[in-house]
Design a protein around this motif. Sequence first.
Motif, mmCIF file in Angstrom:
data_model
loop_
_atom_site.group_PDB
_atom_site.id
_atom_site.type_symbol
_atom_site.label_atom_id
_atom_site.label_comp_id
_atom_site.label_asym_id
_atom_site.label_seq_id
_atom_site.Cartn_x
_atom_site.Cartn_y
_atom_site.Cartn_z
ATOM 1 N N ALA A 1 0.834 -1.200 0.000
ATOM 2 C CA ALA A 1 0.000 0.000 0.000
ATOM 3 C C ALA A 1 0.872 1.255 0.000
ATOM 4 O O ALA A 1 0.589 2.221 -0.709
ATOM 5 C CB ALA A 1 -0.939 -0.009 1.215
ATOM 6 N N GLY A 2 1.946 1.241 0.779
ATOM 7 C CA GLY A 2 2.871 2.378 0.808
ATOM 8 C C GLY A 2 3.544 2.605 -0.530
ATOM 9 O O GLY A 2 3.717 3.743 -0.975
ATOM 10 N N ALA A 3 3.929 1.520 -1.215
ATOM 11 C CA ALA A 3 4.566 1.649 -2.526
ATOM 12 C C ALA A 3 3.604 2.242 -3.555
ATOM 13 O O ALA A 3 3.997 3.065 -4.383
ATOM 14 C CB ALA A 3 5.071 0.284 -3.000
ATOM 15 N N VAL A 4 2.347 1.842 -3.498
ATOM 16 C CA VAL A 4 1.349 2.393 -4.420
ATOM 17 C C VAL A 4 1.147 3.879 -4.166
ATOM 18 O O VAL A 4 1.140 4.691 -5.099
ATOM 19 C CB VAL A 4 0.012 1.627 -4.298
ATOM 20 C CG1 VAL A 4 -1.101 2.347 -5.037
ATOM 21 C CG2 VAL A 4 0.159 0.212 -4.823
ATOM 22 N N VAL A 5 0.991 4.265 -2.926
ATOM 23 C CA VAL A 5 0.803 5.676 -2.586
ATOM 24 C C VAL A 5 2.035 6.480 -2.998
ATOM 25 O O VAL A 5 1.920 7.562 -3.584
ATOM 26 C CB VAL A 5 0.498 5.846 -1.077
ATOM 27 C CG1 VAL A 5 0.555 7.308 -0.658
ATOM 28 C CG2 VAL A 5 -0.855 5.243 -0.748
ATOM 29 N N PHE A 6 3.232 5.967 -2.714
ATOM 30 C CA PHE A 6 4.467 6.651 -3.095
ATOM 31 C C PHE A 6 4.546 6.830 -4.612
ATOM 32 O O PHE A 6 4.866 7.910 -5.106
ATOM 33 C CB PHE A 6 5.682 5.858 -2.598
ATOM 34 C CG PHE A 6 6.992 6.423 -3.034
ATOM 35 C CD1 PHE A 6 7.536 7.525 -2.395
ATOM 36 C CD2 PHE A 6 7.693 5.865 -4.101
ATOM 37 C CE1 PHE A 6 8.741 8.061 -2.803
ATOM 38 C CE2 PHE A 6 8.898 6.395 -4.518
ATOM 39 C CZ PHE A 6 9.433 7.496 -3.862
ATOM 40 N N GLY A 7 4.249 5.779 -5.360
ATOM 41 C CA GLY A 7 4.316 5.856 -6.815
ATOM 42 C C GLY A 7 3.313 6.822 -7.397
ATOM 43 O O GLY A 7 3.614 7.567 -8.336
ATOM 44 N N GLN A 8 2.107 6.852 -6.862
ATOM 45 C CA GLN A 8 1.078 7.748 -7.384
ATOM 46 C C GLN A 8 1.356 9.211 -7.054
ATOM 47 O O GLN A 8 1.028 10.100 -7.836
ATOM 48 C CB GLN A 8 -0.303 7.346 -6.844
ATOM 49 C CG GLN A 8 -0.788 6.008 -7.336
ATOM 50 C CD GLN A 8 -0.972 5.970 -8.847
ATOM 51 O OE1 GLN A 8 -1.435 6.916 -9.457
ATOM 52 N NE2 GLN A 8 -0.574 4.868 -9.444
ATOM 53 N N THR A 9 1.963 9.465 -5.922
ATOM 54 C CA THR A 9 2.222 10.859 -5.549
ATOM 55 C C THR A 9 3.486 11.411 -6.194
ATOM 56 O O THR A 9 3.534 12.585 -6.548
ATOM 57 C CB THR A 9 2.319 11.027 -4.018
ATOM 58 O OG1 THR A 9 3.319 10.144 -3.521
ATOM 59 C CG2 THR A 9 0.988 10.742 -3.356
ATOM 60 N N THR A 10 4.517 10.583 -6.367
ATOM 61 C CA THR A 10 5.777 11.076 -6.927
ATOM 62 C C THR A 10 5.938 10.780 -8.416
ATOM 63 O O THR A 10 6.704 11.451 -9.090
ATOM 64 C CB THR A 10 6.983 10.460 -6.194
ATOM 65 O OG1 THR A 10 6.989 9.048 -6.414
ATOM 66 C CG2 THR A 10 6.942 10.770 -4.714
ATOM 67 N N GLY A 11 5.251 9.771 -8.910
ATOM 68 C CA GLY A 11 5.404 9.382 -10.314
ATOM 69 C C GLY A 11 6.594 8.465 -10.551
ATOM 70 O O GLY A 11 6.839 8.034 -11.674
ATOM 71 N N ILE A 12 7.348 8.154 -9.511
ATOM 72 C CA ILE A 12 8.511 7.289 -9.638
ATOM 73 C C ILE A 12 8.043 5.841 -9.684
ATOM 74 O O ILE A 12 7.268 5.397 -8.838
ATOM 75 C CB ILE A 12 9.485 7.498 -8.461
ATOM 76 C CG1 ILE A 12 10.027 8.923 -8.482
ATOM 77 C CG2 ILE A 12 10.624 6.487 -8.513
ATOM 78 C CD1 ILE A 12 10.862 9.282 -7.274
ATOM 79 N N GLY A 13 8.506 5.099 -10.692
ATOM 80 C CA GLY A 13 8.165 3.695 -10.808
ATOM 81 C C GLY A 13 6.812 3.436 -11.451
ATOM 82 O O GLY A 13 6.358 2.303 -11.501
ATOM 83 N N VAL A 14 6.165 4.479 -11.950
ATOM 84 C CA VAL A 14 4.854 4.333 -12.561
ATOM 85 C C VAL A 14 5.009 4.417 -14.074
ATOM 86 O O VAL A 14 5.667 5.308 -14.595
ATOM 87 C CB VAL A 14 3.889 5.435 -12.065
ATOM 88 C CG1 VAL A 14 2.542 5.327 -12.741
ATOM 89 C CG2 VAL A 14 3.727 5.353 -10.571
ATOM 90 N N ILE A 15 4.406 3.476 -14.774
ATOM 91 C CA ILE A 15 4.443 3.480 -16.232
ATOM 92 C C ILE A 15 3.101 3.988 -16.725
ATOM 93 O O ILE A 15 2.055 3.425 -16.396
ATOM 94 C CB ILE A 15 4.723 2.072 -16.788
ATOM 95 C CG1 ILE A 15 6.082 1.593 -16.300
ATOM 96 C CG2 ILE A 15 4.649 2.065 -18.305
ATOM 97 C CD1 ILE A 15 6.374 0.155 -16.638
ATOM 98 N N LYS A 16 3.129 5.051 -17.518
ATOM 99 C CA LYS A 16 1.896 5.613 -18.061
ATOM 100 C C LYS A 16 1.950 5.543 -19.580
ATOM 101 O O LYS A 16 2.984 5.769 -20.183
ATOM 102 C CB LYS A 16 1.725 7.057 -17.614
ATOM 103 C CG LYS A 16 1.515 7.183 -16.119
ATOM 104 C CD LYS A 16 1.264 8.598 -15.711
ATOM 105 C CE LYS A 16 1.077 8.670 -14.210
ATOM 106 N NZ LYS A 16 0.846 10.013 -13.746
#
Length: 164
Positions: A37-52
Motif C-alpha cells: 500500500a505504501g509503494a502504491v501511494v508513493f508511486g502515485q504521488t511522486t510518479g517514480i516507478g509508474v508506467i503511463k
Amino acid sequence: MGSVSHLGYFGKRKGKRTNTFPKGVLIGAIALLVFAAGAVVFGQTTGIGVIKHRAGAPVAIRDVTITRSAGDQVIVKDARSGVQIAAYEKDAGGFVRGSLRAFERMRMVAKVSDTAPYRIIKWEAGTVSLSDTATGERIYLEAFGKDNAAAFEFLLGQEGGASQ
C-alpha cells in the motif's frame, strides 16, 4: 451420561495450549500489505516507478470495413470510398484475421451491426490502435508485437490515412 471430557481424548488435553496460528506469518503478511500500500501511494504521488501510456494526439486515422468472403478470404476496404485496400487469402493475414475474429465476437456479444467500420489510428507516440466504432472497444496493437502493429499500419495507406 458423563461429559465429553470423560471420553479420554479431551481429558488428556486439560492444561495444554491449543494450536494457534503462527504469529511470525501473521506479522509478515501484515507487513507485506503495509509495504504494498505504501509503494502504491508513493508511486502515485511522486510518479517514480509508474508506467503511463501516453499516445498523444492522432496523426493518421482511417475507417475500414473488414469482411469475410465465401471462400474465407478477408477483404479490407476503405469505409468512405469503398476502395479495396487489401485482401488476405485463407492462409494469409494471420494477425488481421485473428483481430477480426476477436472483434466479431465482441460485436456478437454486444448485439451490434457487423457492418460498422473499424478505425485504425496512428498516434504521435508512434503506436497504432484498432477501434471498433460499433462497440467502442480499442486495442493498442504494439501489445501484440511491432510486426503485428505494422500489419495494420500498412492499412493506413501510403498517405497515412486521413490526417486530423
